[in-house]
Scaffold this motif. Structure first.
Motif, PDB file in Angstrom:
ATOM      1  N   UNK A 237      52.602  62.631  45.647  1.00 27.71           N
ATOM      2  CA  UNK A 237      51.303  62.750  46.314  1.00 27.71           C
ATOM      3  C   UNK A 237      50.311  61.919  45.522  1.00 27.71           C
ATOM      4  N   UNK A 238      49.675  60.968  46.196  1.00 22.26           N
ATOM      5  CA  UNK A 238      48.841  59.969  45.530  1.00 22.26           C
ATOM      6  C   UNK A 238      47.407  60.100  46.024  1.00 22.26           C
ATOM      7  N   UNK A 239      46.507  60.467  45.122  1.00 16.63           N
ATOM      8  CA  UNK A 239      45.123  60.739  45.503  1.00 16.63           C
ATOM      9  C   UNK A 239      44.240  59.516  45.268  1.00 16.63           C
ATOM     10  N   UNK A 240      43.936  58.816  46.340  1.00 18.55           N
ATOM     11  CA  UNK A 240      42.950  57.732  46.407  1.00 18.55           C
ATOM     12  C   UNK A 240      43.047  56.729  45.262  1.00 18.55           C
ATOM     13  N   UNK A 241      44.270  56.280  45.002  1.00 23.54           N
ATOM     14  CA  UNK A 241      44.447  55.263  43.976  1.00 23.54           C
ATOM     15  C   UNK A 241      44.374  53.849  44.516  1.00 23.54           C
ATOM     16  N   UNK A 296      53.067  48.031  50.178  1.00 24.66           N
ATOM     17  CA  UNK A 296      53.852  48.696  51.221  1.00 24.66           C
ATOM     18  C   UNK A 296      55.347  48.574  50.943  1.00 24.66           C
ATOM     19  N   UNK A 297      55.744  47.543  50.176  1.00 20.47           N
ATOM     20  CA  UNK A 297      57.152  47.424  49.805  1.00 20.47           C
ATOM     21  C   UNK A 297      57.579  48.568  48.892  1.00 20.47           C
ATOM     22  N   UNK A 298      56.684  48.962  47.974  1.00 21.95           N
ATOM     23  CA  UNK A 298      56.989  50.107  47.118  1.00 21.95           C
ATOM     24  C   UNK A 298      57.060  51.386  47.935  1.00 21.95           C
ATOM     25  N   UNK A 299      56.128  51.566  48.882  1.00 14.57           N
ATOM     26  CA  UNK A 299      56.176  52.765  49.733  1.00 14.57           C
ATOM     27  C   UNK A 299      57.548  52.886  50.397  1.00 14.57           C
ATOM     28  N   UNK A 300      58.090  51.750  50.840  1.00 14.74           N
ATOM     29  CA  UNK A 300      59.365  51.768  51.552  1.00 14.74           C
ATOM     30  C   UNK A 300      60.487  52.299  50.661  1.00 14.74           C
ATOM     31  N   UNK A 301      60.369  52.103  49.347  1.00 13.59           N
ATOM     32  CA  UNK A 301      61.391  52.600  48.429  1.00 13.59           C
ATOM     33  C   UNK A 301      61.451  54.117  48.404  1.00 13.59           C
ATOM     34  N   UNK A 302      60.426  54.788  48.906  1.00  8.11           N
ATOM     35  CA  UNK A 302      60.426  56.251  48.946  1.00  8.11           C
ATOM     36  C   UNK A 302      61.391  56.795  49.994  1.00  8.11           C
ATOM     37  N   UNK A 303      61.669  56.029  51.033  1.00 10.86           N
ATOM     38  CA  UNK A 303      62.481  56.549  52.142  1.00 10.86           C
ATOM     39  C   UNK A 303      63.844  57.020  51.637  1.00 10.86           C
ATOM     40  N   UNK A 304      64.299  58.214  52.039  1.00  9.08           N
ATOM     41  CA  UNK A 304      63.654  59.123  52.960  1.00  9.08           C
ATOM     42  C   UNK A 304      62.962  60.282  52.245  1.00  9.08           C
ATOM     43  N   UNK A 305      62.507  60.043  51.024  1.00  2.00           N
ATOM     44  CA  UNK A 305      61.745  61.064  50.295  1.00  2.00           C
ATOM     45  C   UNK A 305      60.321  61.107  50.845  1.00  2.00           C
ATOM     46  N   UNK A 306      59.728  62.288  50.967  1.00  2.48           N
ATOM     47  CA  UNK A 306      58.383  62.373  51.540  1.00  2.48           C
ATOM     48  C   UNK A 306      57.289  62.036  50.536  1.00  2.48           C
ATOM     49  N   UNK A 307      56.191  61.491  51.052  1.00  6.20           N
ATOM     50  CA  UNK A 307      55.014  61.281  50.210  1.00  6.20           C
ATOM     51  C   UNK A 307      53.747  61.520  51.019  1.00  6.20           C
ATOM     52  N   UNK A 308      52.706  61.888  50.285  1.00  5.43           N
ATOM     53  CA  UNK A 308      51.381  62.146  50.846  1.00  5.43           C
ATOM     54  C   UNK A 308      50.373  61.228  50.189  1.00  5.43           C
ATOM     55  N   UNK A 309      49.558  60.565  50.987  1.00  2.00           N
ATOM     56  CA  UNK A 309      48.382  59.853  50.492  1.00  2.00           C
ATOM     57  C   UNK A 309      47.183  60.759  50.732  1.00  2.00           C
ATOM     58  N   UNK A 310      46.593  61.237  49.640  1.00  2.00           N
ATOM     59  CA  UNK A 310      45.370  62.032  49.738  1.00  2.00           C
ATOM     60  C   UNK A 310      44.210  61.051  49.677  1.00  2.00           C
ATOM     61  N   UNK A 311      43.856  60.518  50.845  1.00  2.00           N
ATOM     62  CA  UNK A 311      42.960  59.371  50.910  1.00  2.00           C
ATOM     63  C   UNK A 311      41.489  59.734  50.821  1.00  2.00           C
ATOM     64  N   UNK A 312      40.740  58.861  50.160  1.00  2.00           N
ATOM     65  CA  UNK A 312      39.288  58.979  50.062  1.00  2.00           C
ATOM     66  C   UNK A 312      38.640  57.647  50.377  1.00  2.00           C
ATOM     67  N   UNK A 340      52.709  61.001  55.103  1.00  2.00           N
ATOM     68  CA  UNK A 340      51.513  61.744  55.517  1.00  2.00           C
ATOM     69  C   UNK A 340      50.280  61.186  54.815  1.00  2.00           C
ATOM     70  N   UNK A 341      49.138  61.322  55.474  1.00  2.00           N
ATOM     71  CA  UNK A 341      47.871  60.948  54.851  1.00  2.00           C
ATOM     72  C   UNK A 341      46.772  61.863  55.331  1.00  2.00           C
ATOM     73  N   UNK A 342      46.009  62.381  54.373  1.00  2.00           N
ATOM     74  CA  UNK A 342      44.767  63.089  54.681  1.00  2.00           C
ATOM     75  C   UNK A 342      43.611  62.175  54.310  1.00  2.00           C
ATOM     76  N   UNK A 343      42.441  62.447  54.848  1.00  2.00           N
ATOM     77  CA  UNK A 343      41.296  61.572  54.589  1.00  2.00           C
ATOM     78  C   UNK A 343      40.030  62.364  54.333  1.00  2.00           C
TER      79      UNK A 343
END
Length: 370
Positions: A237-241, A296-312, A340-343
């Motif tokens: 889970x990555x908060x607004x980085x 976005x290439x790094x994000x793809x390496x997560x598949x199929x592990x879930x991740x959340x962007x806690x966006x600000x 997933x992403x929250x904003x």
């Protein structure tokens, strides 16, 4: 082939921790892009194309493409040493806080490097518990014992039944020294977080298959690189980085020497600030941009592990243009509800965004698959 085989083993280990259940009602909406971005892939080159331009058509193709992406990024940023097999952990002071025992620890994060800015929090009980590594400038913030507010992820998750390890780190860390630095600082910190995961996995009260990582701002960058480059993390889970390179946003500052722009051949590193003709890109960041790469290439390496962007402020809803590429990779692998992403409007976390982040970890790491 040996690297591919090792990846397959790691993939099967983490895949067991990824739940098959639908997200709870409170989170379901965040696993879908808003209608205006649902089919928008932006100008990003698809991770589902090999470097030679050929298409990734099957899950087997993706395994080869995934290795290609990892190899490129490690080549650009500096290859990691092997993860430590048994990181040293020394217990220092201890205190009781509600239903949690908090240990100040000294932990080995790389060969020859012992970090004392770290806390291990364990809920009452025998476990095995899910666990989360929490990263930030200094560890006291993660445990709620600093002046910063709404960044106490390690403490709040421990209260909810997670073992947590709060780790602090100065962005200006060059390994093994600044003069002999061979890994970009942000990637090195990701390596340190990976070794913290290994340390947690060795504890008898931790479920090694259910370990995540999170952080805010600089910690969000750190957590993203850690979870994307270390397959052992079950989720992130990555908060607004800042989930993409964006030279219109001064806080999305991957170009700085303390992140990805360090050039050991320069007597003086670039000045802080958005790159321009007078203060150009340097180091691996310069190469990444010249090669048309993005995060976005790094994000793809997560598949199929879930991740959340806690966006600000830095990760607004338009970032779905990049996240949609990870969705596409997951679709190829037959996985849904992995991105997933929250904003929120501001950079700083809020009580609401934090609660959503905690619910994400509860959904992924605590809920039982049917």
């Amino acid at each position: 082939m040996r690297c591919l085989g090792l990846w397959l083993v790691a993939f099967h280990l983490v895949a067991e921790a990824v739940i098959a259940a639908e997200p709870p009602v409170e989170l379901a909406q965040f696993f879908k892009a808003p209608a205006e971005f649902a089919s928008d892939l932006g100008g990003y080159r698809s991770p589902l194309k090999f470097d030679d331009g050929s298409d990734v058509r099957t899950a087997e193709d993706w395994q080869r493409r995934r290795a290609e992406i990892r190899n490129y990024w490690h080549s650009a940023l500096g290859a990691w040493p092997p993860l430590l097999e048994q990181p040293q952990v020394e217990y220092l002071e201890q205190e009781r806080r509600e239903n949690v025992t908090q240990h100040h620890i000294r932990i080995e994060t790389a060969v020859g490097r012992l970090v004392e800015d770290a806390y291990l929090l364990k809920p009452d009980g025998t476990g095995p518990f899910p666990a989360v590594v929490v990263v930030y400038y200094e560890a006291k913030t993660g445990v709620g014992q600093s002046k910063s507010t709404l960044r106490d992820f390690a403490w709040q998750l421990a209260r909810r039944g997670f073992v947590t390890l709060s780790l602090g780190g100065d962005p200006n860390t060059y390994y093994p020294t600044k003069e002999t630095c061979r890994i970009q600082p942000l990637s090195f910190h990701a390596y340190e977080a990976a070794n913290c995961r290994v340390a947690l996995s060795k504890l008898p009260f931790v479920d090694a298959k259910r370990i995540g990582v999170t952080g805010h701002s600089y910690g969000g960058k750190w957590a993203m690189f850690a979870s994307c480059l270390d397959d052992g993390f079950a989720c992130g889970a990555w908060s607004d980085g800042g989930v993409v390179f964006d030279e219109q946003r001064s806080n999305v500052n991957y170009w700085e020497p303390w992140y990805l722009g360090f050039d050991p051949s320069l007597k003086e590193q670039r000045r802080a600030g958005i790159p321009n003709d007078a203060n150009p890109r340097t180091g691996p960041y310069k190469r990444l941009i010249a090669d048309g790469r993005n995060l976005h290439e790094l994000h793809a390496l997560m598949a199929s592990r879930p991740f959340l962007v806690s966006g600000g402020a830095e990760d607004m809803s338009a970032r779905w243009k990049a996240l949609n590429h990870a969705v596409a990779v997951n679709k190829l692998l037959g996985a849904e509800n992995r991105v997933a992403m929250t904003n929120r409007p501001m950079h700083s976390p809020t009580e609401e965004s934090n609660e959503q982040l905690y619910q994400f970890f509860q959904h992924v790491l605590q809920a039982k698959a049917p």
